[in-house]
Write a protein that holds these residues in place. Structure first.
Motif, PDB file in Angstrom:
ATOM      1  N   TYR A 239       0.839  -1.199   0.000  1.00  0.00           N
ATOM      2  CA  TYR A 239       0.000   0.000   0.000  1.00  0.00           C
ATOM      3  C   TYR A 239       0.869   1.241   0.000  1.00  0.00           C
ATOM      4  CZ  TYR A 239      -4.379  -2.450   0.836  1.00  0.00           C
ATOM      5  OH  TYR A 239      -5.483  -3.229   0.708  1.00  0.00           O
TER       6      TYR A 239
ATOM      7  N   ARG B 145       3.012   2.618   3.038  1.00  0.00           N
ATOM      8  CA  ARG B 145       3.392   1.553   3.965  1.00  0.00           C
ATOM      9  C   ARG B 145       4.824   1.146   3.646  1.00  0.00           C
ATOM     10  NH1 ARG B 145      -0.831  -0.654   7.604  1.00  0.00           N
ATOM     11  NH2 ARG B 145      -2.181   1.147   7.388  1.00  0.00           N
TER      12      ARG B 145
ATOM     13  N   THR C 244       2.099  -5.766   2.218  1.00  0.00           N
ATOM     14  CA  THR C 244       1.048  -6.341   3.055  1.00  0.00           C
ATOM     15  C   THR C 244       0.954  -7.838   2.814  1.00  0.00           C
ATOM     16  OG1 THR C 244      -0.189  -4.291   3.042  1.00  0.00           O
ATOM     17  CG2 THR C 244      -1.410  -6.279   3.571  1.00  0.00           C
TER      18      THR C 244
ATOM     19  N   PRO D 270      -6.160 -14.938  10.227  1.00  0.00           N
ATOM     20  CA  PRO D 270      -6.542 -14.047  11.319  1.00  0.00           C
ATOM     21  C   PRO D 270      -6.791 -12.627  10.808  1.00  0.00           C
ATOM     22  CG  PRO D 270      -4.190 -14.528  11.412  1.00  0.00           C
ATOM     23  CD  PRO D 270      -4.768 -15.377  10.331  1.00  0.00           C
ATOM     24  N   SER D 271      -7.409 -11.806  11.621  1.00  0.00           N
ATOM     25  CA  SER D 271      -7.747 -10.449  11.221  1.00  0.00           C
ATOM     26  C   SER D 271      -6.490  -9.652  10.864  1.00  0.00           C
ATOM     27  CB  SER D 271      -8.489  -9.762  12.361  1.00  0.00           C
ATOM     28  OG  SER D 271      -8.927  -8.511  11.940  1.00  0.00           O
ATOM     29  N   GLY D 272      -6.539  -8.952   9.765  1.00  0.00           N
ATOM     30  CA  GLY D 272      -5.436  -8.083   9.365  1.00  0.00           C
ATOM     31  C   GLY D 272      -4.333  -8.763   8.591  1.00  0.00           C
ATOM     32  N   CYS D 273      -4.550 -10.011   8.177  1.00  0.00           N
ATOM     33  CA  CYS D 273      -3.477 -10.728   7.495  1.00  0.00           C
ATOM     34  C   CYS D 273      -3.462 -10.439   6.000  1.00  0.00           C
ATOM     35  CB  CYS D 273      -3.601 -12.228   7.726  1.00  0.00           C
ATOM     36  SG  CYS D 273      -5.017 -12.940   6.891  1.00  0.00           S
ATOM     37  N   GLY D 274      -4.455  -9.723   5.511  1.00  0.00           N
ATOM     38  CA  GLY D 274      -4.443  -9.364   4.098  1.00  0.00           C
ATOM     39  C   GLY D 274      -5.420 -10.138   3.234  1.00  0.00           C
ATOM     40  N   LYS D 275      -6.415 -10.765   3.852  1.00  0.00           N
ATOM     41  CA  LYS D 275      -7.399 -11.526   3.074  1.00  0.00           C
ATOM     42  C   LYS D 275      -8.193 -10.621   2.157  1.00  0.00           C
ATOM     43  CE  LYS D 275      -9.624 -12.781   6.768  1.00  0.00           C
ATOM     44  NZ  LYS D 275      -8.930 -12.127   7.874  1.00  0.00           N
ATOM     45  N   SER D 276      -8.722  -9.545   2.735  1.00  0.00           N
ATOM     46  CA  SER D 276      -9.524  -8.629   1.920  1.00  0.00           C
ATOM     47  C   SER D 276      -8.674  -8.020   0.824  1.00  0.00           C
ATOM     48  CB  SER D 276     -10.112  -7.524   2.790  1.00  0.00           C
ATOM     49  OG  SER D 276     -10.983  -8.066   3.734  1.00  0.00           O
ATOM     50  N   THR D 277      -7.434  -7.722   1.160  1.00  0.00           N
ATOM     51  CA  THR D 277      -6.535  -7.155   0.168  1.00  0.00           C
ATOM     52  C   THR D 277      -6.405  -8.096  -1.024  1.00  0.00           C
ATOM     53  OG1 THR D 277      -5.324  -6.081   1.945  1.00  0.00           O
ATOM     54  CG2 THR D 277      -4.209  -6.257  -0.168  1.00  0.00           C
TER      55      THR D 277
ATOM     56  N   GLN E  12     -18.526  -7.310   2.936  1.00  0.00           N
ATOM     57  CA  GLN E  12     -18.682  -7.549   4.373  1.00  0.00           C
ATOM     58  C   GLN E  12     -19.817  -6.702   4.938  1.00  0.00           C
ATOM     59  OE1 GLN E  12     -14.937  -7.238   6.314  1.00  0.00           O
ATOM     60  NE2 GLN E  12     -15.714  -7.914   8.265  1.00  0.00           N
TER      61      GLN E  12
ATOM     62  N   GLU F 182     -16.299 -12.118   3.899  1.00  0.00           N
ATOM     63  CA  GLU F 182     -16.949 -12.336   5.191  1.00  0.00           C
ATOM     64  C   GLU F 182     -18.433 -11.998   5.163  1.00  0.00           C
ATOM     65  OE1 GLU F 182     -14.822 -11.323   8.603  1.00  0.00           O
ATOM     66  OE2 GLU F 182     -12.900 -11.076   7.579  1.00  0.00           O
TER      67      GLU F 182
ATOM     68  N   HIS G 151     -12.488 -15.317   8.592  1.00  0.00           N
ATOM     69  CA  HIS G 151     -11.483 -15.577   9.620  1.00  0.00           C
ATOM     70  C   HIS G 151     -11.955 -16.704  10.526  1.00  0.00           C
ATOM     71  CE1 HIS G 151     -14.118 -12.444  11.454  1.00  0.00           C
ATOM     72  NE2 HIS G 151     -14.158 -13.381  12.372  1.00  0.00           N
TER      73      HIS G 151
HETATM   74  N1  LIG Z   1      -6.087   1.285   1.836  1.00  0.00           N
HETATM   75  C1  LIG Z   1      -5.114   0.856   2.622  1.00  0.00           C
HETATM   76  N2  LIG Z   1      -4.009   1.620   2.802  1.00  0.00           N
HETATM   77  C2  LIG Z   1      -3.003   1.195   3.590  1.00  0.00           C
HETATM   78  N3  LIG Z   1      -3.008   0.036   4.254  1.00  0.00           N
HETATM   79  C3  LIG Z   1      -4.079  -0.767   4.139  1.00  0.00           C
HETATM   80  C4  LIG Z   1      -5.185  -0.399   3.326  1.00  0.00           C
HETATM   81  N4  LIG Z   1      -6.100  -1.383   3.390  1.00  0.00           N
HETATM   82  C5  LIG Z   1      -5.592  -2.320   4.208  1.00  0.00           C
HETATM   83  N5  LIG Z   1      -4.372  -1.963   4.663  1.00  0.00           N
HETATM   84  C6  LIG Z   1      -3.520  -2.759   5.562  1.00  0.00           C
HETATM   85  O1  LIG Z   1      -3.354  -4.037   5.032  1.00  0.00           O
HETATM   86  C7  LIG Z   1      -3.413  -5.016   6.035  1.00  0.00           C
HETATM   87  C8  LIG Z   1      -4.388  -6.089   5.642  1.00  0.00           C
HETATM   88  O2  LIG Z   1      -5.672  -5.551   5.543  1.00  0.00           O
HETATM   89  P1  LIG Z   1      -6.915  -6.398   5.077  1.00  0.00           P
HETATM   90  O3  LIG Z   1      -8.084  -5.499   5.047  1.00  0.00           O
HETATM   91  O4  LIG Z   1      -6.585  -7.129   3.846  1.00  0.00           O
HETATM   92  O5  LIG Z   1      -7.070  -7.419   6.289  1.00  0.00           O
HETATM   93  P2  LIG Z   1      -8.070  -8.635   6.456  1.00  0.00           P
HETATM   94  O6  LIG Z   1      -7.275  -9.862   6.444  1.00  0.00           O
HETATM   95  O7  LIG Z   1      -9.190  -8.512   5.491  1.00  0.00           O
HETATM   96  O8  LIG Z   1      -8.610  -8.393   7.928  1.00  0.00           O
HETATM   97  P3  LIG Z   1     -10.098  -8.549   8.503  1.00  0.00           P
HETATM   98  O9  LIG Z   1     -10.309  -9.986   8.788  1.00  0.00           O
HETATM   99  O10 LIG Z   1     -10.037  -7.752   9.758  1.00  0.00           O
HETATM  100  O11 LIG Z   1     -11.032  -7.987   7.492  1.00  0.00           O
HETATM  101  C9  LIG Z   1      -3.774  -4.307   7.325  1.00  0.00           C
HETATM  102  O12 LIG Z   1      -2.636  -4.251   8.126  1.00  0.00           O
HETATM  103  C10 LIG Z   1      -4.202  -2.942   6.897  1.00  0.00           C
HETATM  104  O13 LIG Z   1      -3.746  -2.007   7.825  1.00  0.00           O
END
Ligand SMILES: Nc1ncnc2c1ncn2[C@@H]1O[C@H](COP(=O)(O)OP(=O)(O)OP(=O)(O)O)[C@@H](O)[C@H]1O
Ligand SMILES: [Mg+2]
Lengths: 296, 361
Positions: free
Chosen positions: B12, B15, B19, B38-45, B83, B160, B193
């Motif tokens: 990102y 950053r 990620t 787990p939460s924040g591991c980058g799944k949504s990304t 979500q 999710e 998750h």
């Molecule tokens: N637009 C963005 N700009 C900068 N960093 C981002 C952005 N979107 C997500 N991140 C970072 O990327 C990492 C992964 O985010 P992501 O949303 O993919 O997590 P996730 O696995 O979907 O978590 P959750 O289960 O909580 O939804 C996080 O550390 C978040 O801070």
């Protein structure tokens, strides 16, 4: 029997009043009524005077009352009142449209896109806002001569529209940006997947949601030209080109042309288009559409 | 449609680190692939990169052999459930579902037919003319699903979608979703998750942690052969018991030296290189057998009993305070503070290298 029961039951949600609270409540009512009176009394005088045929140059309180449309007639026959109305409405509509168009783009862009200078330009807009429009007069003159040299048909009225819209765009960009910020970007994403391009995302999704805000912005930009008498009097030379506020101002700004009841009558008529627009926009002004977009 | 991710990474703006990075993945046609982590591991990304909502920093994405990196989301032939549902608040349920078809200039009659079909399938016919704000969370969730399925897209993405529902409805929707997936015959990618959702729905699980793929495979593989200590701890409920220790004369000796386990012959072969080294041994709660034995036996005190009906979970303590969870059939009689003998089923042992946390057997 029934009466007794009623007396014994206390049904209000609030705790019962103590004597002290009763007195305070009475005082606040008195203050409120006084406030209403202070506001309504002059308004009533304006309405009354504008229909009072026995008054001429000055509004006098008391005296004889004779109902007539004399002052309205004066406005339409002796003064180019209709022209002023048309001028004002044209300028107001143009200002409102221009402001809406630009604010739509700027508000959306500032809310949704990250670009170089985003923060700096937002700050700049905010700072420029603090400079009163009046100070810019000299700049306006220079600008006008530059623009009219480039575009021959560029009239002073158009220039006025630009000034009004320019001010409106700056301040309303903030408001709209804040409003769009509160809309989940997942809506944008959903629209994009459903087949929208950037422009369609705004037009089909964001704009309908921010409509209450746009209605308020439109209303305010529309009202602006009705209230401002100073800029038109400086920028527009010809009384035929004047807007309502400036035109009416000529009725009270020196003793030779003084005609206060006609001024009151003009003021009354000025309120009409605004009221009409307000009623027309009422449905749009009802907000709360955005609730339920994302999980409740 | 077959989806292929080649060495995909995302960094990102603003950053310091990637990620996620080095994601290699192949999702076959008609797979139900669950991205778990787990939460924040980058799944949504990762999902958003597949959808085209987030740009791909490095690597290539292929849909059916065609490179998609720079294709707009609207041209990818995907449908997505968000979500937060992301229903358009100013449109009725019907308009919400019809929107994507309208944008694609479908004929009115076709749109009507498809919307009604989807509404019937999801049992939301009654609410077709309500606004999203006027229906309940569960109904909104169905509308969001409906909006995605009317498209008959090749790829079905879900982020999710069940996380806002209550437990009962979630359980119900899990089955519905799998049914839906089978009837639509699409490729589905589902982010969650919740390991239960992954285990129950997936044909293929991708477990992400710290921006890397930890393991890919079927739910059975995940349960029976977790690739490392993280996977072992993430999959399965209750969590797998992990004992630290070392290998001595081919046997596993716990670090407090309070019990010795003799692995089966195949495992002993694989454990040979670890002689004298630190090793973690995992065993699932159902692999403890009640009763005394002369080998692989432990003696523990029952601390807490969780009665689930068909089985009971015994939270036990070793004399030295070490804990473990044992599940036994519900009709066995146990009481708190009793001491009991169990022995370990050597067929259900997992060995991990303590240093690399990788699986050994
Ligand atoms: N637009 C963005 N700009 C900068 N960093 C981002 C952005 N979107 C997500 N991140 C970072 O990327 C990492 C992964 O985010 P992501 O949303 O993919 O997590 P996730 O696995 O979907 O978590 P959750 O289960 O909580 O939804 C996080 O550390 C978040 O801070
Ligand atoms: Mg997420």
């Amino acid at each position: 029997m029934i009466k007794q029961k009623k007396k014994g039951l206390y049904l209000s949600d609030r705790p019962p009043l103590t004597p002290l609270k009763t007195i305070l409540l009475a005082i606040s009512y008195i203050l409120l009524f006084a406030y209403v009176f202070v506001i309504l009394w002059p308004l009533a005088q304006i309405v009354l005077s504008s229909f009072n045929g026995s008054q001429s140059q000055y509004i006098r309180i008391g005296g004889t009352y004779q109902f007539s449309f004399k002052h309205f007639k004066f406005l339409f026959e002796e003064k180019p009142f209709l022209k002023w109305v048309i001028n004002t409405i044209v300028i107001a509509v143009a200002t409102a449209l221009l402001t809406l168009l630009f604010v739509s783009f700027t508000g959306y862009a500032y809310s949704r896109y990250r670009f170089k200078g985003r923060k700096a330009s937002l700050m700049a807009i905010m700072l420029i806002q603090t400079i009163p429009t009046f100070v810019g007069i000299a700049a306006f003159y220079t600008l006008h001569s530059i623009i009219s040299a480039a575009i021959p048909g560029f009239s002073r009225q158009m220039f006025l529209v630009l000034i009004y819209a320019g001010g409106g765009i700056a301040s309303n960009t903030f408001i709209l940006k804040g409003y769009i910020d509160s809309i989940s970007t997942e809506l944008d994403d959903a629209a994009r997947i459903d087949g929208c391009g950037n422009f369609q995302v705004y037009r089909l999704i964001i704009m309908p949601i921010v409509r209450p805000m746009l209605a308020i912005i439109a209303l305010w930009s529309f009202i602006g030209p009705f209230l401002d008498y100073m800029l038109p009097s400086i920028i527009l030379g010809d009384p035929e080109q004047y807007t309502l506020a400036t035109g009416l101002y000529t009725l009270i700004n020196d003793s030779r042309n003084m005609h206060q009841p006609a001024f009151a009558a003009g003021g009354l008529l000025t309120a009409l288009p605004i009221v009409i627009l307000f009623i027309a926009l009422q449905k749009q002004l009802v907000s709360g559409l955005a609730s339920g977009a994302v999980k409740g | 449609m077959k989806i292929q991710l080649n060495n995909i990474g995302k960094k990102y703006e603003g950053r310091e680190n990637f990620t996620i990075r080095n994601i290699d993945l192949e999702i076959d046609d008609k797979d139900f692939c669950v991205i778990l982590g787990p939460s924040g591991c980058g799944k949504s990304t990762l999902l958003r990169m597949i959808a085209g909502l987030t740009s791909i920093t490095e690597g290539d994405l292929f849909f059916g052999g065609k490179r998609m990196n720079s294709v707009e989301p609207k041209d990818r032939d995907i449908a997505m459930v968000f979500q937060s549902y992301a229903l358009y608040p100013h449109m009725t349920v019907y308009e919400n579902m019809a929107f994507s078809l309208k944008m694609r200039k479908e004929r009115k009659s076709v749109i009507h037919e498809r919307v009604l079909e989807a509404a019937e399938l999801l049992q939301i016919t009654e609410y077709l003319y309500s606004k999203p704000s006027e229906i309940s969370g569960g109904q909104r969730q169905r509308v969001a699903l409906g909006r995605a399925i009317v498209r008959k897209a090749d790829v079905f993405l879900m982020d999710e979608p069940l996380s806002n529902l209550d437990a009962k409805l979630r359980e119900h929707m899990r089955v519905e979703l799998v049914r839906l997936h089978q009837s639509l015959e699409t490729t589905s990618i589902y982010v969650t998750h919740d390991q239960t959702e992954a285990m129950t729905m997936a044909t293929k699980i991708v477990l992400l942690d710290q921006g890397k793929i930890q393991q890919v495979g079927s739910p059975t593989l995940f349960y029976e052969k977790p690739a490392n200590l993280f996977v072992a701890g993430f999959i399965g409920s209750p969590t797998m018991n992990i004992f630290r220790g070392k290998i001595k004369h081919g046997h596993f000796l716990s670090s407090e030296e309070d019990f010795v386990i003799e692995p089966k012959a195949k495992d002993r072969e694989l454990l040979k290189p670890f002689e004298g080294k630190k090793v973690a041994m995992g065993i699932r709660s159902e692999r403890f057998i009640a009763g005394k034995a002369d080998k692989n036996a432990i003696n523990v005190k029952v601390d807490v009993i969780e009665m689930l009906g068909k089985e009971q979970l015994l939270y036990c303590q070793f004399p030295n305070g070490k804990e473990c969870v044992i599940s036994e059939p519900g009709y066995f009689e146990y009481a708190v503070n009793e001491e009991h003998n169990f022995h370990l089923d050597i067929e259900g042992l997992h060995f991990f290298d303590e240093e690399t946390t990788e699986r050994i057997n």
